[in-house]
Design a protein around this motif. Structure first.
Motif, PDB file in Angstrom:
ATOM      1  N   THR A 174       6.985  16.727   4.344  1.00  0.00           N
ATOM      2  CA  THR A 174       7.566  16.358   5.650  1.00  0.00           C
ATOM      3  C   THR A 174       8.981  16.901   5.817  1.00  0.00           C
ATOM      4  O   THR A 174       9.327  17.486   6.860  1.00  0.00           O
ATOM      5  CB  THR A 174       7.595  14.816   5.787  1.00  0.00           C
ATOM      6  OG1 THR A 174       6.312  14.312   5.431  1.00  0.00           O
ATOM      7  CG2 THR A 174       7.945  14.401   7.190  1.00  0.00           C
ATOM      8  N   ILE A 179      15.272  16.793  -6.945  1.00  0.00           N
ATOM      9  CA  ILE A 179      14.777  17.802  -7.882  1.00  0.00           C
ATOM     10  C   ILE A 179      15.361  19.152  -7.455  1.00  0.00           C
ATOM     11  O   ILE A 179      15.000  19.686  -6.396  1.00  0.00           O
ATOM     12  CB  ILE A 179      13.229  17.824  -7.894  1.00  0.00           C
ATOM     13  CG1 ILE A 179      12.717  16.449  -8.374  1.00  0.00           C
ATOM     14  CG2 ILE A 179      12.694  18.952  -8.767  1.00  0.00           C
ATOM     15  CD1 ILE A 179      11.223  16.301  -8.466  1.00  0.00           C
ATOM     16  N   ASP A 189      21.149  13.052  -5.777  1.00  0.00           N
ATOM     17  CA  ASP A 189      20.360  11.820  -5.677  1.00  0.00           C
ATOM     18  C   ASP A 189      20.972  10.940  -4.592  1.00  0.00           C
ATOM     19  O   ASP A 189      22.101  10.463  -4.738  1.00  0.00           O
ATOM     20  CB  ASP A 189      20.403  11.118  -7.047  1.00  0.00           C
ATOM     21  CG  ASP A 189      19.604   9.824  -7.068  1.00  0.00           C
ATOM     22  OD1 ASP A 189      19.134   9.381  -6.002  1.00  0.00           O
ATOM     23  OD2 ASP A 189      19.455   9.258  -8.177  1.00  0.00           O
ATOM     24  N   ILE A 190      20.227  10.696  -3.524  1.00  0.00           N
ATOM     25  CA  ILE A 190      20.799   9.925  -2.405  1.00  0.00           C
ATOM     26  C   ILE A 190      21.095   8.476  -2.769  1.00  0.00           C
ATOM     27  O   ILE A 190      21.824   7.795  -2.067  1.00  0.00           O
ATOM     28  CB  ILE A 190      19.899   9.963  -1.142  1.00  0.00           C
ATOM     29  CG1 ILE A 190      18.546   9.290  -1.387  1.00  0.00           C
ATOM     30  CG2 ILE A 190      19.742  11.382  -0.623  1.00  0.00           C
ATOM     31  CD1 ILE A 190      17.805   8.927  -0.102  1.00  0.00           C
ATOM     32  N   ASN A 192      15.103  11.533   5.359  1.00  0.00           N
ATOM     33  CA  ASN A 192      13.653  11.670   5.162  1.00  0.00           C
ATOM     34  C   ASN A 192      13.178  11.136   3.811  1.00  0.00           C
ATOM     35  O   ASN A 192      12.074  10.601   3.710  1.00  0.00           O
ATOM     36  CB  ASN A 192      13.280  13.158   5.309  1.00  0.00           C
ATOM     37  CG  ASN A 192      11.900  13.461   4.784  1.00  0.00           C
ATOM     38  OD1 ASN A 192      10.894  13.119   5.411  1.00  0.00           O
ATOM     39  ND2 ASN A 192      11.829  14.087   3.615  1.00  0.00           N
ATOM     40  N   ALA A 193      13.998  11.270   2.769  1.00  0.00           N
ATOM     41  CA  ALA A 193      13.557  10.840   1.429  1.00  0.00           C
ATOM     42  C   ALA A 193      13.260   9.339   1.468  1.00  0.00           C
ATOM     43  O   ALA A 193      14.107   8.549   1.865  1.00  0.00           O
ATOM     44  CB  ALA A 193      14.629  11.145   0.387  1.00  0.00           C
ATOM     45  N   LEU A 213      -0.457   8.382   8.933  1.00  0.00           N
ATOM     46  CA  LEU A 213      -1.043   9.172   7.847  1.00  0.00           C
ATOM     47  C   LEU A 213      -0.696  10.645   7.997  1.00  0.00           C
ATOM     48  O   LEU A 213      -0.844  11.218   9.072  1.00  0.00           O
ATOM     49  CB  LEU A 213      -2.565   9.016   7.849  1.00  0.00           C
ATOM     50  CG  LEU A 213      -3.095   7.591   7.679  1.00  0.00           C
ATOM     51  CD1 LEU A 213      -4.630   7.605   7.708  1.00  0.00           C
ATOM     52  CD2 LEU A 213      -2.596   6.969   6.386  1.00  0.00           C
TER      53      LEU A 213
END
Ligand SMILES: NC(=O)c1ccc[n+]([C@@H]2O[C@H](COP(=O)([O-])OP(=O)(O)OC[C@H]3O[C@@H](n4cnc5c(N)ncnc54)[C@H](O)[C@@H]3O)[C@@H](O)[C@H]2O)c1
Length: 259
Positions: free
Chosen positions: A21, A42, A66-67, A93-94, A195
């Protein structure tokens, strides 16, 4: 008249933007002119996401961090801004913790709860706390929070209690944040997804009755893509999106109609 979808000159940061996404969102914003800062925890994913956007002809840099770590966020955003300029657009988004597991609440252990809250609530708050002051000072900004139908609807057998808590928690926060920054030219909205294409194999295999039941109710019989979400982000993040803030919009092919 606010009708332009042009993002030339804007810098957009997409968290978890290295794949699926987030990558679709980054690609769409870049196609319309934004320089995209591709974040991912990553590093290889951040790099490959930025490279994919550049291969499309867009402008992008990688920002691995890393948020969920506030200091890491503050340092990395500052470094990215020194490279490409201030962040005008943030897409949080994460939202799926690495190694996270959806499971029934009564079968869960307390240590399994925190990752969903950390990434969705604290991670998104960290990002907004770092970028919003600059947006407010410059008098223009856009924030899109990516959520899920699970933030407002429960489905029997999904095991989504902690995921739902993370999504509902941040949705509640961003509505209030929207009221604080709106008068300074910054909009904040939520897109609650249904979905997505990545679940196609699981749905087609029939192993998950709950996902198949949700799929049955999908009016358009369309699994979402990153580009579907990117199109909605484009509208919300452009000048054309100026009339909408503090809202949650459901993108789900018409599952749960009325939402
Ligand atoms: N996939 C679906 O069906 C679905 C449905 C509804 C909502 N959503 C939401 O859409 C968003 C994206 O989902 P996806 O399926 O593309 O996820 P994904 O897991 O495929 O990709 C997300 C990326 O986020 C990165 N990430 C994880 N933790 C991070 C952290 N702490 N800091 C920075 N980056 C981190 C991962 O490395 C990964 O590359 C999520 O918020 C998710 O909750 C997804």
């Amino acid at each position: 008249m606010a009708t332009s979808f042009d993002l030339n000159g804007k810098v957009a940061l997409v968290t978890g933007g290295g794949q699926n996404t987030g990558l679709g969102i980054g690609r769409t914003l870049a196609e319309y002119g934004a320089t995209v800062v591709v974040n991912d925890v990553i590093p290889e994913r951040a790099e490959s996401g930025a490279a994919a956007i550049r291969d499309d002809g867009g402008s992008a840099i990688a920002a691995p961090f890393d948020i969920t770590d506030y200091e890491d966020v503050a340092t990395a955003v500052k470094a990215a801004e020194q490279q490409v300029g201030p962040v005008d657009i943030l897409v949080n988004n994460a939202g799926l913790p690495i190694g996270g597991q959806m499971l029934p609440f009564l079968e869960s252990k307390p240590e399994q709860w925190r990752p969903y809250i950390d990434i969705n609530v604290y991670g998104s708050l960290n990002m907004m706390h770092v970028v919003l002051p600059g947006m407010v000072e410059r008098g223009w900004g856009r924030v899109v929070q990516i959520s899920s139908g699970s933030g407002s609807v429960a489905s029997r057998g999904l095991g989504g209690s902690m995921y739902g808590a993370g999504k509902a928690g941040i949705e509640g926060a961003v509505r209030h944040i929207a009221t604080e920054v709106g008068p300074r030219g910054v909009t904040v909205n939520t897109l609650a997804l249904g979905l997505m294409e990545k679940l196609r194999e699981t749905i087609e295999s029939g192993v998950s009755p709950v996902l198949n039941a949700i799929w049955q109710g999908n009016i358009m019989q369309h699994l979402g893509t990153g580009e579907d979400v990117g199109a909605a982000c484009l509208w919300l993040c452009s000048e054309a999106g100026e009339f909408i803030t503090g809202q949650t919009m459901h993108l789900n092919g018409g599952s749960f109609p009325g939402r």
